[in-house]
Write a protein that holds these residues in place. Structure first.
Motif, PDB file in Angstrom:
ATOM      1  N   LEU A  47      36.842  42.585  39.500  1.00 47.27           N
ATOM      2  CA  LEU A  47      37.057  44.003  39.214  1.00 47.27           C
ATOM      3  C   LEU A  47      38.403  44.480  39.750  1.00 47.27           C
ATOM      4  N   LYS A  48      38.780  43.949  40.918  1.00 46.20           N
ATOM      5  CA  LYS A  48      40.053  44.340  41.525  1.00 46.20           C
ATOM      6  C   LYS A  48      41.239  43.833  40.701  1.00 46.20           C
ATOM      7  N   GLU A  49      41.144  42.568  40.247  1.00 45.72           N
ATOM      8  CA  GLU A  49      42.258  41.976  39.495  1.00 45.72           C
ATOM      9  C   GLU A  49      42.401  42.546  38.089  1.00 45.72           C
ATOM     10  N   THR A  50      41.322  43.045  37.528  1.00 48.37           N
ATOM     11  CA  THR A  50      41.382  43.540  36.152  1.00 48.37           C
ATOM     12  C   THR A  50      41.297  45.061  36.073  1.00 48.37           C
ATOM     13  N   GLN A  51      41.560  45.744  37.167  1.00 51.00           N
ATOM     14  CA  GLN A  51      41.397  47.198  37.174  1.00 51.00           C
ATOM     15  C   GLN A  51      42.342  47.911  36.218  1.00 51.00           C
ATOM     16  N   ASN A  52      43.473  47.309  35.888  1.00 46.36           N
ATOM     17  CA  ASN A  52      44.426  47.940  34.973  1.00 46.36           C
ATOM     18  C   ASN A  52      44.116  47.657  33.505  1.00 46.36           C
ATOM     19  N   MET A  53      43.135  46.789  33.256  1.00 46.98           N
ATOM     20  CA  MET A  53      42.763  46.452  31.880  1.00 46.98           C
ATOM     21  C   MET A  53      41.662  47.395  31.395  1.00 46.98           C
ATOM     22  N   ALA A  54      41.655  47.645  30.100  1.00 44.98           N
ATOM     23  CA  ALA A  54      40.568  48.429  29.510  1.00 44.98           C
ATOM     24  C   ALA A  54      39.328  47.547  29.404  1.00 44.98           C
ATOM     25  N   TRP A  55      38.144  48.182  29.363  1.00 41.26           N
ATOM     26  CA  TRP A  55      36.914  47.393  29.220  1.00 41.26           C
ATOM     27  C   TRP A  55      36.930  46.730  27.852  1.00 41.26           C
TER      28      TRP A  55
END
Length: 121
Positions: A47-55
């Motif tokens: 979740l931390k590494e992909t926080q800038n990505m949209a779901w």
């Protein structure tokens, strides 16, 4: 109150499990605990590494990859430590011919020393 044993045991059998029988529970429990803790850590990291990505599917796949990778890593690490600890405990108990707390302390010490000797932090 009844003052008799709860279970019928064969003549000469111990009422408690020995270190060898407990080793299987220890190793399995550590593997399962490691997998659960690793999965939670993987979820946190994913979740931390992909926080800038949209779901999206790529984000979900990346999170799942992190969960499974961390779960397997932690399960392997804790399972290996439990295996070393159990093996040292059984060997020390058989060598000394005694079943006491000194075996537990020695097994834990030897496991820690061997684990640290590989250069891990």
């Amino acid at each position: 109150l009844q003052d008799t044993d709860e279970f019928i045991l064969p003549t000469g059998a111990n009422k408690t499990r020995g270190r060898f029988e407990l080793a299987f529970f220890t190793i399995g429990g550590c593997c399962m605990t490691g997998a659960a803790l690793g999965a939670l850590n993987g979820l946190r990291l994913g979740l931390k590494e992909t926080q800038n990505m949209a779901w999206s599917k790529p984000r979900n796949v990346q999170i799942l990859n992190m969960v499974t990778r961390q779960g397997a890593l932690w399960a392997n690490t804790l399972g290996s430590l439990a295996l070393l600890y159990s093996a040292f405990g059984v060997i020390i108990e058989k060598t000394r011919g005694a079943e006491d707390d000194l075996n537990t302390i020695a097994a834990g010490t030897l496991t820690g020393m061997l684990y640290k000797s590989t250069g891990r932090v």
